[in-house]
Design an enzyme around this catalytic site. Structure first.
Site, PDB file in Angstrom:
ATOM      1  N   ARG A  51      11.251 -19.987  18.172  1.00 27.20           N
ATOM      2  CA  ARG A  51      10.027 -19.968  17.352  1.00 27.20           C
ATOM      3  C   ARG A  51       8.782 -19.990  18.237  1.00 27.20           C
ATOM      4  NH1 ARG A  51       7.805 -24.383  15.161  1.00 27.20           N
ATOM      5  NH2 ARG A  51       9.802 -25.445  14.977  1.00 27.20           N
ATOM      6  N   TYR A 104      -5.489  -3.242   3.250  1.00 23.30           N
ATOM      7  CA  TYR A 104      -4.082  -3.235   2.856  1.00 23.30           C
ATOM      8  C   TYR A 104      -3.888  -4.302   1.765  1.00 23.30           C
ATOM      9  CZ  TYR A 104       0.848  -4.170   2.884  1.00 23.30           C
ATOM     10  OH  TYR A 104       2.136  -4.382   2.475  1.00 23.30           O
ATOM     11  N   ASP A 171      -8.098  -4.800  11.927  1.00 20.39           N
ATOM     12  CA  ASP A 171      -6.738  -4.284  11.736  1.00 20.39           C
ATOM     13  C   ASP A 171      -6.742  -2.828  12.200  1.00 20.39           C
ATOM     14  OD1 ASP A 171      -4.403  -3.079  10.740  1.00 20.39           O
ATOM     15  OD2 ASP A 171      -4.293  -4.429   9.028  1.00 20.39           O
ATOM     16  N   LYS A 196       4.857  -0.291  12.064  1.00 20.92           N
ATOM     17  CA  LYS A 196       4.442   1.096  11.836  1.00 20.92           C
ATOM     18  C   LYS A 196       4.547   1.899  13.136  1.00 20.92           C
ATOM     19  CE  LYS A 196       3.352  -0.894   7.919  1.00 20.92           C
ATOM     20  NZ  LYS A 196       4.308  -1.003   6.839  1.00 20.92           N
TER      21      LYS A 196
HETATM   22  C1  LIG Z   1      -3.154  -1.545   7.541  1.00 22.81           C
HETATM   23  C2  LIG Z   1      -2.009  -2.478   7.359  1.00 22.81           C
HETATM   24  N1  LIG Z   1      -2.106  -3.732   7.817  1.00 22.81           N
HETATM   25  C3  LIG Z   1      -1.104  -4.616   7.671  1.00 22.81           C
HETATM   26  C4  LIG Z   1       0.070  -4.257   7.032  1.00 22.81           C
HETATM   27  C5  LIG Z   1       1.169  -5.270   6.869  1.00 22.81           C
HETATM   28  O1  LIG Z   1       2.214  -4.986   7.728  1.00 22.81           O
HETATM   29  P1  LIG Z   1       3.698  -5.551   7.507  1.00 22.81           P
HETATM   30  O2  LIG Z   1       4.254  -4.800   6.348  1.00 22.81           O
HETATM   31  O3  LIG Z   1       4.377  -5.284   8.803  1.00 22.81           O
HETATM   32  O4  LIG Z   1       3.569  -7.002   7.190  1.00 22.81           O
HETATM   33  C6  LIG Z   1       0.217  -2.956   6.548  1.00 22.81           C
HETATM   34  C7  LIG Z   1       1.453  -2.565   5.851  1.00 22.81           C
HETATM   35  O5  LIG Z   1       1.587  -1.466   5.333  1.00 22.81           O
HETATM   36  C8  LIG Z   1      -0.854  -2.042   6.717  1.00 22.81           C
HETATM   37  O6  LIG Z   1      -0.779  -0.786   6.241  1.00 22.81           O
END
Ligand SMILES: Cc1ncc(COP(=O)(O)O)c(C=O)c1O
Length: 378
Positions: A51, A104, A171, A196
């Site tokens: 962890r 998101y 982000d 991603k």
């Molecule tokens: C722009 C963006 N940030 C964060 C996330 C969250 O990622 P995760 O699904 O790996 O938690 C996503 C998920 O699609 C995303 O598109």
């Protein structure tokens, strides 16, 4: 029995492995000396307790910090764990946060419900208005550029200039460090879903934060307590995926542009959202802020029914959520990705009922285009 629990494992002949082995262990034999206490007290020790960190996470973090030009990186178990650790480690009751109406979906829930429940003041403003909405009273700015799924940009340098003392968190999942390096534009802390493009093969969930050693240590402490571990095998897969990251991104950029240009010229398509197109309202900003425009795009058809018909008719593109993998995906944004927002919130985020989001994969661009051409003609 004891022998079964303590096998004598001989070292194989030859040298050290070229690829880091998967450290599939939850704990580590420690030195029987005061050094053990030092390891226990360290930030993100790589070989203490999983962890807290692991050699595999450390390997991926080293690569990810380099990609972003950051002092340090922290790998966690999902993109949302990265977003949550970044925000929760930097707010307390009374903190004033400015963020976007377009984020998101789960990040929006964090901003709309979780943070306010802790006494944090969150002001959500339209994305293009963020530079005008921040100022000396702002403690934290949280942005996402391009945002999911509207492909709207936030001018990072303008936000930095408007709020020089605020903590700026971005982000960068859609752009990735291949196309935008937020730290070079004044961002303090970058978060990404490594699920991603960074991993790139649709087989891992992971998230990463990059920034100064001080901010990463603070985020690590939050992650240590909340426990969103990126497990050794996932970290190993991510490090493996990262080996081809620049090659994949060059192809995603080329394919994204080709598909966007095709859709832009199609009579059934009402609007295409892709920052690489000259028609994108922020194309000039995209040219300054992005080295390439990525493989994500969205487009709108006249009605939700028309959008659903296209999804049903595609043969090559998969109807699946997530993005950034090798294969092309097509998703009805309102019903599959932004399910947890109200209709009013979706409208505020710029999500039209006729909007489809696509993650353009690594196939031959003419095959993706042929699939869309036939689907749009049904
Ligand atoms: C722009 C963006 N940030 C964060 C996330 C969250 O990622 P995760 O699904 O790996 O938690 C996503 C998920 O699609 C995303 O598109």
């Amino acid at each position: 029995m004891t022998d079964l629990l303590h096998p004598a494992v001989p070292h194989g002949p030859g040298g050290t492995p070229l690829t880091l082995p998967i450290y599939q262990t939850s704990t580590y034999e420690l030195p029987r000396s005061p050094a053990a206490a030092e390891i226990a007290a360290a930030v993100a020790p790589a070989a203490f307790y999983t962890r807290y960190g692991s050699p595999n996470a450390r390997e991926a973090e080293t690569i990810l910090a380099k990609l972003d030009g950051a002092e340090a990186a922290l790998l966690v178990g999902s993109g949302m764990a990265a977003v949550s650790a970044a925000l929760l480690s930097n707010v307390r009751a009374g903190t004033r946060v400015v963020a976007q109406t377009s984020h998101y979906t789960a990040a929006l829930t964090l901003l709309r419900t979780v943070l306010p429940s802790l006494g944090v003041h969150v002001d959500l403003v339209p994305q293009q208005d963020v530079p005008a909405a921040v100022g000396p009273a702002t403690d934290v700015v949280y942005v996402e550029t391009p945002s999911n799924p509207t492909m709207t940009l936030t001018d990072l340098a303008a936000v930095r200039a408007a709020a020089p003392n605020a903590l700026l968190i971005a982000d960068n999942t859609f752009a990735t460090p291949y196309n935008t390096r937020p730290l070079d534009l004044g961002v303090d802390l970058v978060v990404q879903s490594a699920t991603k493009y960074l991993n790139g093969h649709s087989d891992v969930t992971a998230g990463v934060l990059t920034g100064s050693a001080q901010l990463i240590a603070r985020a690590w402490e939050t992650a240590r307590v909340l426990g969103p571990v990126c497990h050794p095998f996932e970290a190993w897969l991510l490090a493996r995926g990262l080996k081809t990251f620049p090659l994949r991104m060059a192809r995603h950029n080329a394919n994204g542009l080709a598909v966007a240009a095709f859709l832009q010229g199609h009579p059934a398509v009402r609007a295409v959202h892709y920052p690489g197109l000259p028609e994108h309202p922020q194309h000039e900003l995209a040219g300054r802020q992005m080295a390439g425009f990525g493989g994500m795009l969205s487009f709108t058809l006249g009605t939700e029914a028309a959008a659903q018909r296209v999804v049903e008719a595609t043969r090559l593109a998969h109807n699946a959520v997530s993005l950034g993998g090798t294969e092309t995906l097509i998703t009805h944004a309102a019903s599959l990705v932004f399910t947890h927002q109200t209709e009013q919130e979706r409208t505020a985020s710029g999500i039209d009922p006729g909007m489809l989001r696509m993650s353009i994969g690594l196939e031959e661009p003419e095959d993706i285009i042929a699939d869309l051409r036939q689907a749009l003609s049904v």
